[in-house]
Write an enzyme that holds these catalytic residues in place. Structure first.
Site: not given
Ligand code: SAH
Ligand code: SF4
Length: 400
Positions: A125, A138, A145, A149, A152, A233, A257, A375
């Site tokens: 996406e 973005c 991934c 995390c 996420c 990032s 974080h 996000c």
């Protein structure tokens, strides 16, 4: 907090179902550097003396004008155009769905061939966020991934493959195509002015492709988005942070974080490999960081987890000596998560403390929540992952 509104204008342009996907027969030229383009021209018989000029023409048509076929490239001779079309395409990733949020945010679902098994396809996406003074795209760097995390959505996805440079540049090209945002827009303005590598994936675990792509995106004879308007990032792949400064030279954002290793190990498991102290040292060493070019520290606000005033105090202490700004991100929920977003007055208190300590600390307004485009909400629905598989992936990422 659940999204409160249904997508207003979900436009589905479903072309082929995933199972019957037919991969492209010819390679696309998108994503090649000038040297690689010259080599391809050599492969189809363009004489060495002509290559430089032809590359310049192609570059202009591909990245400045956004040509969608070789036929459009009228300054290139018909013979060479025909030869090019026989061997190559200028295809971008295939758009299979477009959703438009109530707030104008747009999300595209893109389909890509799978790397190892060309009969299958993957999906990623890419999100466009219009604001009054800018338009930010973005962009994703991987399918899924490996880093998991805990807060996420992307980290819960099964399939992972690195995107190629062409697939990364291709996302910006898709956005320019769909927004009618190439150089010949009548009023001369631009819709996509900024790029953030904050979509799916960890860009510093796909270093070469991300570097090659961002060098194309920043090239001022082509797409021409200045490096100061491109932000990468990372969750903290320490060995590649300084390299990113040297070889790419874009703005850096760190997904911090948490301010204590114990908590960060839980939220961002990569912290077990590269703990906070090493991460901050890499930030101090980041080439090009200065007061005018600060590193952004992203901090997701999780209720009762990392949002106390003690956390805020420690954060300010940790960032001493780093050219830093802090970006507080309200947690964006996704189906199945156990976390909640901090209460608004707690976010304000946290932000105020940081502000009084001398840091600008904007709270990022969530955009496109109704279409799950904010996000950390990106994830292809087709690729689900069980808790056990997640555990295995995490172990793999920790040992590589
Ligand atoms: N992998 C990279 C870039 C993609 S994530 C990274 O982690 O930095 C982009 C940002 O969104 C990161 O700061 C990430 O921590 C944050 N994020 C992830 N999930 C989120 C969620 N559910 N709510 C708010 N922010 C989230
Ligand atoms: Fe990966 Fe970034 Fe999500 Fe962590 S926050 S799982 S590194 S995409």
């Amino acid at each position: 907090m659940q999204p409160t509104t249904e997508p207003r204008d979900a436009i589905l342009v479903e072309k082929t179902p995933l199972e019957t996907y037919v991969p492209p027969a010819k390679p696309s030229l998108i994503g090649l550097s000038r040297t690689e383009l010259a080599d391809r021209l050599g492969d189809i018989g363009v004489a060495p003396a002509q290559r430089k000029m032809r590359v310049q023409q192609l570059w202009h048509w591909l990245y400045f004008r956004g040509a969608q076929s070789f036929d459009d490239m009228t300054s290139i001779s018909k013979g060479i155009r025909a030869e090019l079309a026989e061997h190559f395409t200028v295809d971008r990733p295939e758009v299979v769905a477009e959703q438009i949020s109530n707030d104008g945010t747009r999300k595209w679902l893109l389909r890509l061939p799978s790397g190892d098994n060309v009969e299958k396809a993957h999906e990623v996406e890419c999100v466009y966020i219009p604001e009054t003074d800018r338009g930010t795209l973005c962009v994703s760097s991987q399918v899924g991934c490996t880093l998991n995390c805990s807060f996420c959505h992307t980290g819960t996805q099964r399939l992972v493959r690195n995107l190629t440079a062409g697939e990364i540049v291709g996302q910006i090209m898709v956005a320019r195509d769909r927004l009618n945002d190439w150089a010949d827009r009548e009023d001369g303005t631009r819709r996509v002015t900024n790029v953030v590598m904050m979509g799916m994936g960890e860009p510093l675990y796909n270093f070469d492709a991300v570097r090659d792509a961002l060098l194309i995106v920043g090239d001022n004879e082509g797409i021409g988005i200045s490096r100061r308007r491109i932000t990468l990032s990372t969750s903290g792949v320490v060995p590649n942070i300084v390299r990113a400064g040297e070889e790419i030279g874009v703005m850096l954002a760190i997904s911090l974080h948490a301010v204590r290793d114990e908590l960060r190990n839980e939220l961002v498991p990569l912290n077990r490999k590269y703990p906070i102290k090493e991460l901050l040292q890499a930030c101090r060493d980041y080439p090009g960081a200065s007061n005018a070019r600060r590193i952004t520290f992203e901090y997701v606000m999780l209720k009762g987890v990392n949002d106390s005033l003690d956390d805020a105090k420690l954060l300010v202490k940790l960032l001493k000596g780093v050219h830093a700004k802090i970006n507080l991100i309200p947690f964006n929920p996704w189906p199945g998560t156990a976390y909640e977003c901090s209460d608004w007055d707690q976010i304000e208190k946290f932000s105020e403390y940081i502000f009084n300590a001398g840091y600008s600390s904007p709270v990022r307004t969530p955009r496109g929540r109704d279409i799950l485009a904010a996000c950390g909400q990106l994830k292809s629905e087709t690729e689900k992952l069980s808790a056990r598989e997640r555990q295995a992936l995490r172990a793999m990422a920790m040992t590589d």
